[in-house]
Design a protein around this motif. Structure first.
Motif, PDB file in Angstrom:
ATOM      1  N   PRO A  68       0.818  -1.208   0.000  1.00 17.88           N
ATOM      2  CA  PRO A  68       0.000   0.000   0.000  1.00 17.88           C
ATOM      3  C   PRO A  68       0.854   1.261   0.000  1.00 17.88           C
ATOM      4  O   PRO A  68       1.886   1.335   0.670  1.00 17.88           O
ATOM      5  CB  PRO A  68      -0.803  -0.122   1.304  1.00 17.88           C
ATOM      6  N   GLY A  69       0.403   2.249  -0.761  1.00 10.17           N
ATOM      7  CA  GLY A  69       1.138   3.501  -0.877  1.00 10.17           C
ATOM      8  C   GLY A  69       2.069   3.548  -2.060  1.00 10.17           C
ATOM      9  O   GLY A  69       2.572   4.620  -2.416  1.00 10.17           O
ATOM     10  N   SER A  70       2.331   2.408  -2.713  1.00  8.96           N
ATOM     11  CA  SER A  70       3.146   2.406  -3.918  1.00  8.96           C
ATOM     12  C   SER A  70       2.401   3.163  -5.013  1.00  8.96           C
ATOM     13  O   SER A  70       1.164   3.118  -5.085  1.00  8.96           O
ATOM     14  CB  SER A  70       3.422   0.966  -4.369  1.00  8.96           C
ATOM     15  N   LEU A  71       3.131   3.846  -5.871  1.00 12.36           N
ATOM     16  CA  LEU A  71       2.445   4.705  -6.834  1.00 12.36           C
ATOM     17  C   LEU A  71       3.194   4.839  -8.152  1.00 12.36           C
ATOM     18  O   LEU A  71       4.407   4.683  -8.222  1.00 12.36           O
ATOM     19  CB  LEU A  71       2.186   6.091  -6.235  1.00 12.36           C
ATOM     20  N   ILE A  72       2.415   5.120  -9.176  1.00 13.94           N
ATOM     21  CA  ILE A  72       2.911   5.463 -10.505  1.00 13.94           C
ATOM     22  C   ILE A  72       2.373   6.853 -10.802  1.00 13.94           C
ATOM     23  O   ILE A  72       1.203   7.134 -10.545  1.00 13.94           O
ATOM     24  CB  ILE A  72       2.412   4.482 -11.578  1.00 13.94           C
ATOM     25  N   PHE A  73       3.207   7.732 -11.331  1.00 16.75           N
ATOM     26  CA  PHE A  73       2.715   9.075 -11.626  1.00 16.75           C
ATOM     27  C   PHE A  73       3.433   9.653 -12.831  1.00 16.75           C
ATOM     28  O   PHE A  73       4.485   9.169 -13.246  1.00 16.75           O
ATOM     29  CB  PHE A  73       2.876  10.002 -10.414  1.00 16.75           C
ATOM     30  N   GLY A  74       2.821  10.687 -13.396  1.00 14.86           N
ATOM     31  CA  GLY A  74       3.436  11.333 -14.544  1.00 14.86           C
ATOM     32  C   GLY A  74       2.497  12.319 -15.197  1.00 14.86           C
ATOM     33  O   GLY A  74       1.464  12.700 -14.634  1.00 14.86           O
ATOM     34  N   SER A  75       2.840  12.711 -16.410  1.00 18.90           N
ATOM     35  CA  SER A  75       2.012  13.637 -17.180  1.00 18.90           C
ATOM     36  C   SER A  75       2.290  13.424 -18.657  1.00 18.90           C
ATOM     37  O   SER A  75       3.362  12.967 -19.043  1.00 18.90           O
ATOM     38  CB  SER A  75       2.313  15.095 -16.785  1.00 18.90           C
TER      39      SER A  75
ATOM     40  N   GLY B 213      -0.293  24.019 -24.336  1.00 14.47           N
ATOM     41  CA  GLY B 213      -1.172  22.881 -24.193  1.00 14.47           C
ATOM     42  C   GLY B 213      -1.506  22.494 -22.783  1.00 14.47           C
ATOM     43  O   GLY B 213      -0.966  23.001 -21.819  1.00 14.47           O
ATOM     44  N   SER B 214      -2.431  21.583 -22.717  1.00 15.09           N
ATOM     45  CA  SER B 214      -2.843  21.023 -21.446  1.00 15.09           C
ATOM     46  C   SER B 214      -2.301  19.616 -21.344  1.00 15.09           C
ATOM     47  O   SER B 214      -2.288  18.869 -22.313  1.00 15.09           O
ATOM     48  CB  SER B 214      -4.365  21.031 -21.362  1.00 15.09           C
ATOM     49  N   TRP B 215      -1.849  19.301 -20.174  1.00 11.83           N
ATOM     50  CA  TRP B 215      -1.265  17.997 -19.931  1.00 11.83           C
ATOM     51  C   TRP B 215      -2.127  17.238 -18.956  1.00 11.83           C
ATOM     52  O   TRP B 215      -2.695  17.813 -18.018  1.00 11.83           O
ATOM     53  CB  TRP B 215       0.153  18.157 -19.386  1.00 11.83           C
ATOM     54  N   LEU B 216      -2.257  15.959 -19.212  1.00 12.44           N
ATOM     55  CA  LEU B 216      -2.965  15.101 -18.284  1.00 12.44           C
ATOM     56  C   LEU B 216      -1.991  14.716 -17.179  1.00 12.44           C
ATOM     57  O   LEU B 216      -0.952  14.097 -17.428  1.00 12.44           O
ATOM     58  CB  LEU B 216      -3.464  13.843 -19.000  1.00 12.44           C
ATOM     59  N   VAL B 217      -2.308  15.093 -15.989  1.00 13.63           N
ATOM     60  CA  VAL B 217      -1.486  14.787 -14.809  1.00 13.63           C
ATOM     61  C   VAL B 217      -2.211  13.672 -14.051  1.00 13.63           C
ATOM     62  O   VAL B 217      -3.420  13.722 -13.870  1.00 13.63           O
ATOM     63  CB  VAL B 217      -1.342  16.024 -13.902  1.00 13.63           C
ATOM     64  N   TRP B 218      -1.450  12.673 -13.616  1.00 16.76           N
ATOM     65  CA  TRP B 218      -2.128  11.492 -13.060  1.00 16.76           C
ATOM     66  C   TRP B 218      -1.285  10.806 -11.995  1.00 16.76           C
ATOM     67  O   TRP B 218      -0.067  10.912 -11.955  1.00 16.76           O
ATOM     68  CB  TRP B 218      -2.452  10.506 -14.178  1.00 16.76           C
ATOM     69  N   VAL B 219      -2.001  10.102 -11.140  1.00 17.44           N
ATOM     70  CA  VAL B 219      -1.388   9.288 -10.089  1.00 17.44           C
ATOM     71  C   VAL B 219      -2.176   7.987 -10.004  1.00 17.44           C
ATOM     72  O   VAL B 219      -3.403   8.004  -9.921  1.00 17.44           O
ATOM     73  CB  VAL B 219      -1.417   9.979  -8.716  1.00 17.44           C
ATOM     74  N   VAL B 220      -1.481   6.879 -10.048  1.00 16.73           N
ATOM     75  CA  VAL B 220      -2.065   5.554  -9.824  1.00 16.73           C
ATOM     76  C   VAL B 220      -1.451   5.051  -8.521  1.00 16.73           C
ATOM     77  O   VAL B 220      -0.247   4.929  -8.391  1.00 16.73           O
ATOM     78  CB  VAL B 220      -1.730   4.592 -10.987  1.00 16.73           C
ATOM     79  N   ARG B 221      -2.315   4.756  -7.565  1.00 23.83           N
ATOM     80  CA  ARG B 221      -1.820   4.450  -6.218  1.00 23.83           C
ATOM     81  C   ARG B 221      -2.440   3.161  -5.691  1.00 23.83           C
ATOM     82  O   ARG B 221      -3.636   2.917  -5.885  1.00 23.83           O
ATOM     83  CB  ARG B 221      -2.149   5.600  -5.281  1.00 23.83           C
ATOM     84  N   ARG B 222      -1.623   2.357  -5.008  1.00 21.83           N
ATOM     85  CA  ARG B 222      -2.150   1.185  -4.315  1.00 21.83           C
ATOM     86  C   ARG B 222      -2.664   1.605  -2.944  1.00 21.83           C
ATOM     87  O   ARG B 222      -1.908   2.170  -2.140  1.00 21.83           O
ATOM     88  CB  ARG B 222      -1.065   0.135  -4.137  1.00 21.83           C
ATOM     89  N   ALA B 223      -3.920   1.338  -2.680  1.00 24.19           N
ATOM     90  CA  ALA B 223      -4.511   1.719  -1.398  1.00 24.19           C
ATOM     91  C   ALA B 223      -4.133   0.694  -0.315  1.00 24.19           C
ATOM     92  O   ALA B 223      -3.872  -0.465  -0.617  1.00 24.19           O
ATOM     93  CB  ALA B 223      -6.018   1.782  -1.536  1.00 24.19           C
TER      94      ALA B 223
END
Length: 320
Positions: A230-237, A310-320
């Protein structure tokens, strides 16, 4: 009659698609070099070049050399001079994982020169727990030129390869968790030993290089790399569009997601795993710190397509 753009050959012998090849003939614009004060301080400290005119000339020389390797728009825009990784809302969370989780590994995927990895090290993430990876090792070598380092003096380790290749990363192989996963990756020249070992994966300006099916395949592979803790994450834009706007991008055979389609893709990639939480919003990440509130101020044209820069998609994928 204008001649349609033609593919070209990269320095490593691979084919540069027609759209990218057409960008090589467009002169680079040195006026795009405009680092913020903290970015200027970072590059002075890393390169040990204190004279600002000399530093600018040094950066622009590396840019020209890199543009010959592969003419990515992010190199044209000098995006590597921006302290992008530190602008993400989750950055403090990333540094905290580095401090508090034993053996937490940060994978910087599509690392180019390694500027984001080096920034994380400068801010306290243990260098021995960072692995950088890119398809083209020429960019990593130019990173040593840019930062005046060598493979011996740079504390961040690097492995070159194609994330879509099973020879480089086989998501179907089970690997025991190991505190030496990074060394195993370097020794094997693959990411396979990192399966389920990465606490953090950073992937910016990367997904948008591919079409929609390839992005789904990429998400599935990153989900295999990410630790189940839990708490591990992938992020980027990457380049994004508003909901309801078509996602095809200007002849590049790539796809721009909206926040809604991005969340749907990850639900598919993780097969609806309820422990996976996905946040996504649109933002202009290069001019100010990013927040979900930025979605309200995105500039679009008459067709609803985000305007340049431009607009960038900012995202976070997280393990709860």
């Amino acid at each position: 009659m204008s001649v349609p753009p033609q593919p070209a050959t990269a320095s490593d012998g691979t084919t540069i698609p027609a759209w990218y090849a057409s960008q090589r003939s467009v002169p680079l614009d040195p006026s795009l070099y405009a680092p913020a004060p903290d970015e200027l301080a970072f590059y002075k400290g890393q390169t040990r070049i204190t004279d600002e005119d000399e530093l600018k000339a040094h950066v622009l020389k590396v840019q020209r050399d890199a543009y010959e390797v592969w003419p990515y728009p992010c190199i044209r825009r000098l995006a590597f001079t921006k302290l992008k990784i530190s602008r993400f809302p989750v950055y403090e969370e990333v540094l905290k994982l580095g401090r508090e989780r034993q053996g937490a590994i940060l994978l910087d995927l599509g690392c180019c020169f390694g500027n984001d990895a080096r920034k994380a090290v400068a801010d306290g993430f243990p260098a021995s727990q960072i692995l950088a990876s890119d398809l083209r090792s020429d960019f990593w070598a130019l990173g040593h030129t840019l930062f005046k380092s060598t493979p011996e003096t740079c504390p961040v380790r690097f492995v070159q390869g194609d994330i879509f290749s099973d020879a480089f990363f086989n998501p179907h192989l089970a690997h025991p968790h190991s505190m030496e996963a990074i060394s195993a990756c370097v020794d094997s020249a693959s990411l396979s030993p990192l399966a389920k070992c990465a606490s953090i994966i950073h992937a910016s300006a990367f997904f948008h290089l591919f079409n929609e099916p390839a992005q789904l395949a990429l998400a599935r592979r990153l989900n295999v790399l990410l630790s189940n803790e839990p708490g591990s994450l992938i992020f980027g834009s990457h380049r994004g569009v508003r909901d309801g706007v078509p996602g095809e991008r200007d002849g590049r055979e790539s796809f721009a997601h909206s926040p809604t389609t991005w969340r749907a893709m990850w639900e598919d990639a993780t097969r609806g795993d309820a422990s996976v939480q996905v946040e996504a919003w649109l933002s202009d990440f290069e001019t100010r710190p990013m927040s979900a509130e930025d979605v309200k101020s995105v500039s679009v044209d008459e067709n609803g397509v985000p305007l340049h820069p431009g607009s960038w998609l900012v995202w976070v994928v997280r393990r709860a």
